[in-house]
Design an enzyme around this catalytic site. Structure first.
Site, short mmCIF file in Angstrom:
data_model
loop_
_atom_site.label_atom_id
_atom_site.label_comp_id
_atom_site.label_asym_id
_atom_site.label_seq_id
_atom_site.Cartn_x
_atom_site.Cartn_y
_atom_site.Cartn_z
N ASP A 30 70.26 -44.19 34.45
CA ASP A 30 70.09 -43.21 35.51
C ASP A 30 71.46 -42.54 35.75
O ASP A 30 72.47 -43.04 35.26
CB ASP A 30 69.60 -43.96 36.76
CG ASP A 30 69.66 -43.14 38.01
OD1 ASP A 30 69.14 -42.00 37.99
OD2 ASP A 30 70.24 -43.61 39.02
N ASP A 32 72.75 -40.40 39.10
CA ASP A 32 73.30 -40.53 40.46
C ASP A 32 73.18 -41.95 40.99
O ASP A 32 72.11 -42.55 40.96
CB ASP A 32 72.53 -39.59 41.41
CG ASP A 32 72.78 -38.14 41.08
OD1 ASP A 32 73.71 -37.56 41.64
OD2 ASP A 32 72.02 -37.59 40.24
N ASP A 212 69.51 -47.17 40.23
CA ASP A 212 69.83 -47.62 41.59
C ASP A 212 68.77 -47.29 42.62
O ASP A 212 68.94 -47.60 43.79
CB ASP A 212 71.13 -46.94 42.05
CG ASP A 212 70.92 -45.47 42.35
OD1 ASP A 212 70.35 -44.78 41.48
OD2 ASP A 212 71.27 -45.02 43.45
MG LIG Z 1 69.97 -42.80 40.96
#
Ligand SMILES: [Mg+2]
Length: 267
Positions: A30, A32, A212
């Protein structure tokens, strides 16, 4: 199992290494909150040169793909590594040296997204600090910079627009609601598609997904039983990941250690 019961990947590296033994990794990242810390303004989420070098080095040793909710072109510009595979818009838009694909049904929802964008813009204007972001395959209503008590108003605005556009669906993330094409497709399905398209759907391949946020949970679930999920950051909710990492700096250290122990590491 709650997040606090999941092992920390750097401290329990031997357990990870045991799962990897005899297999070659394919790494899905991923962007960000995983490769860059979360920032107040999404356009400021620039990747550090140190992280770029680390990902570049890893990509010499094994296949690496970026899987992001952002537009593919935007995340490509942030990462600046042509050798990687990119899946943008939560996997609706995929491109890279090994595979290219735009989800057909998502493309058909584009006129509805255009229409919803105008409607949502009018509603969000009434909420100070709320920010509309039009992406190719989604409309994001960011409320990070709005007053906390205005978060329900932002959601109500999104719900109102959703009601009028049944071809769309709502998804939540960190201080953001998104309207997306209501297609049975997510980061998990995109990762499985990528494994096939990249020629990695093999028993000796260990897919590793690092993310995240809530949308990354779809990927952790999709890889259950065949790969490894790594959730980044403070996790208070349930997670389907196998391991945890505290922050983007720990992600960098993990990728570094992983690359060091693979053939071609010195190339
Ligand atoms: Mg993310």
């Amino acid at each position: 199992m709650t997040a606090t019961e999941k092992p920390d990947l750097l401290r329990e590296y031997d357990a990870f290494q045991a799962r990897l033994r005899g297999r070659r990794p394919a790494v899905f990242l991923d962007y960000d909150g995983t490769l860059t810390p979360i920032v107040a303004r999404p356009e400021d989420a620039v990747m550090s040169e140190q992280m770029r070098e680390c990902v570049r080095r890893l990509a010499r040793c094994c296949p690496v793909a970026i899987v992001s909710g952002r537009d593919r072109k935007v995340v490509e510009e942030f990462v600046q590594l042509k050798e990687l595979q990119y899946a943008g818009s939560h996997g609706f838009d995929i491109s890279g040296p090994l595979a290219t694909m735009q989800h057909e049904r998502a493309r058909k929802a584009l006129p509805d997204l255009d229409d919803a964008e105008g409607a949502l813009e009018r509603l969000l204007k009434e909420i100070p600090g709320a920010q509309l972001e039009r992406k190719k395959f989604a409309i994001a209503a960011h409320y990070r910079n709005a007053a906390p008590e205005d978060a329900p108003r932002a959601e109500a605005a999104v719900d109102e627009v959703l009601q009028a556009h049944p071809s769309l669906r709502k998804r939540g993330g960190k201080k953001v609601f998104e309207l997306q094409p209501d297609v049975d497709w997510d980061k998990g399905k995109a990762v499985l598609w990528l494994l096939g398209a990249m020629g990695l759907d093999e028993a000796d391949v260990l897919p590793i997904y690092v993310g995240d946020d809530l949308t990354d949970e779809d990927a952790f679930k999709a890889l259950k039983g065949r790969g490894i999920g790594v959730r980044v950051g403070p996790v208070t909710d349930e997670t389907s990941a196998d391991f945890l990492l505290k922050d983007t700096e720990e992600v960098r250290r993990f990728l570094e250690v992983l690359a060091e122990r693979l053939p071609n590491a010195s190339a």
